[in-house]
Motif scaffolding. Structure first.
Motif, short mmCIF file in Angstrom:
data_model
loop_
_atom_site.label_atom_id
_atom_site.label_comp_id
_atom_site.label_asym_id
_atom_site.label_seq_id
_atom_site.Cartn_x
_atom_site.Cartn_y
_atom_site.Cartn_z
N ILE A 1 7.27 46.15 93.46
CA ILE A 1 6.02 46.03 94.37
C ILE A 1 6.64 46.53 95.69
CG2 ILE A 1 4.06 44.68 95.24
CD1 ILE A 1 4.02 43.30 92.65
N THR A 2 6.08 47.53 96.45
CA THR A 2 6.53 47.94 97.60
C THR A 2 5.39 47.16 98.64
OG1 THR A 2 7.16 50.01 96.94
CG2 THR A 2 6.92 49.86 99.04
N TYR A 3 5.69 46.37 99.44
CA TYR A 3 4.88 45.62 100.49
C TYR A 3 4.34 46.91 101.22
CZ TYR A 3 3.39 42.95 104.52
OH TYR A 3 2.51 42.33 105.51
N LEU A 4 3.13 46.66 101.58
CA LEU A 4 2.38 47.49 102.67
C LEU A 4 1.70 46.38 103.70
CD1 LEU A 4 0.29 50.07 100.57
CD2 LEU A 4 2.56 50.38 101.84
N PRO A 5 1.79 46.61 104.94
CA PRO A 5 1.29 45.89 105.99
C PRO A 5 -0.12 46.02 106.11
CG PRO A 5 2.59 47.73 106.97
CD PRO A 5 2.87 47.78 105.47
N MET A 6 -0.85 45.34 106.75
CA MET A 6 -2.34 45.34 107.16
C MET A 6 -3.37 45.35 105.97
SD MET A 6 -1.86 47.51 110.91
CE MET A 6 -1.13 49.08 110.15
N GLY B 1 0.69 44.76 97.55
CA GLY B 1 1.49 46.36 97.65
C GLY B 1 1.11 47.32 96.70
N ILE B 2 2.07 48.06 96.38
CA ILE B 2 1.75 49.23 95.81
C ILE B 2 2.93 49.47 94.63
CG2 ILE B 2 0.29 50.59 97.05
CD1 ILE B 2 2.76 52.23 97.52
N VAL B 3 2.64 49.90 93.59
CA VAL B 3 3.80 50.32 92.48
C VAL B 3 3.66 51.82 92.35
CG1 VAL B 3 4.44 50.12 90.04
CG2 VAL B 3 3.79 48.27 91.34
#
Length: 160
Positions: A56-61, A68-70
């Protein structure tokens, strides 16, 4: 339901006892997911796949419950953590269930997958009108006596 009637034609269904026809025709298939010892059911038609090995790629805000997203074969899928949505602590070793909700794909993190089951629509009780639980649209006792299933309202998973 009779195992022989799993793949019955409409004419075969007419020959059955009316109560058995109603049970066969008026049932909904659910995938039972477990999160924090709670059983949630999602419509099996909405399930695309189950992912066990994911990054999982963390996304801020973003809200806290969106982890996050995959990247799934070139498509970015937002991941919603059901535990965080319910105010529980996050857990690291979870499964991702990819769902198709209104034409958009989202992933939900769950502890485990329990079973696939047919539930008669008449057995699903609506949530009380004064309920503050926004993620659940109904509930029912599981036919095998293993507990209660809450119907996950997948449309409420992402912020509006």
């Amino acid at each position: 339901m009779n195992e022989d009637m799993l793949f019955a034609t409409e004419s075969q269904l007419r020959e059955l006892d009316p109560a058995q026809v109603e049970e066969t025709v008026d049932a909904q298939k659910f995938l039972i997911l477990v999160t924090d010892d709670l059983k949630f059911g999602v419509d099996a038609e909405d399930v695309i796949e189950i992912i066990t090995n994911h990054t999982i790629t963390y996304l801020p805000m973003l809200p806290d419950f969106i982890r996050g997203i995959v990247n799934l074969r070139g498509q970015m899928i937002p991941i919603v953590d059901i535990r965080l949505h319910l105010g529980k602590p996050e857990k690291e070793d979870c499964l991702v269930i990819v769902l198709n909700i209104g034409g958009a794909q989202i992933g939900i993190l769950v502890d485990s997958v329990d079973q696939m089951i047919d539930i008669p629509k008449a057995d699903i009780l609506p949530m009380p009108a004064h309920s503050v639980q926004k993620l659940v649209s109904g509930m029912c006792a599981l036919p095998d006596g293993s507990g209660t299933m809450m119907v996950l309202d997948c449309g409420q998973l992402l912020p509006q």
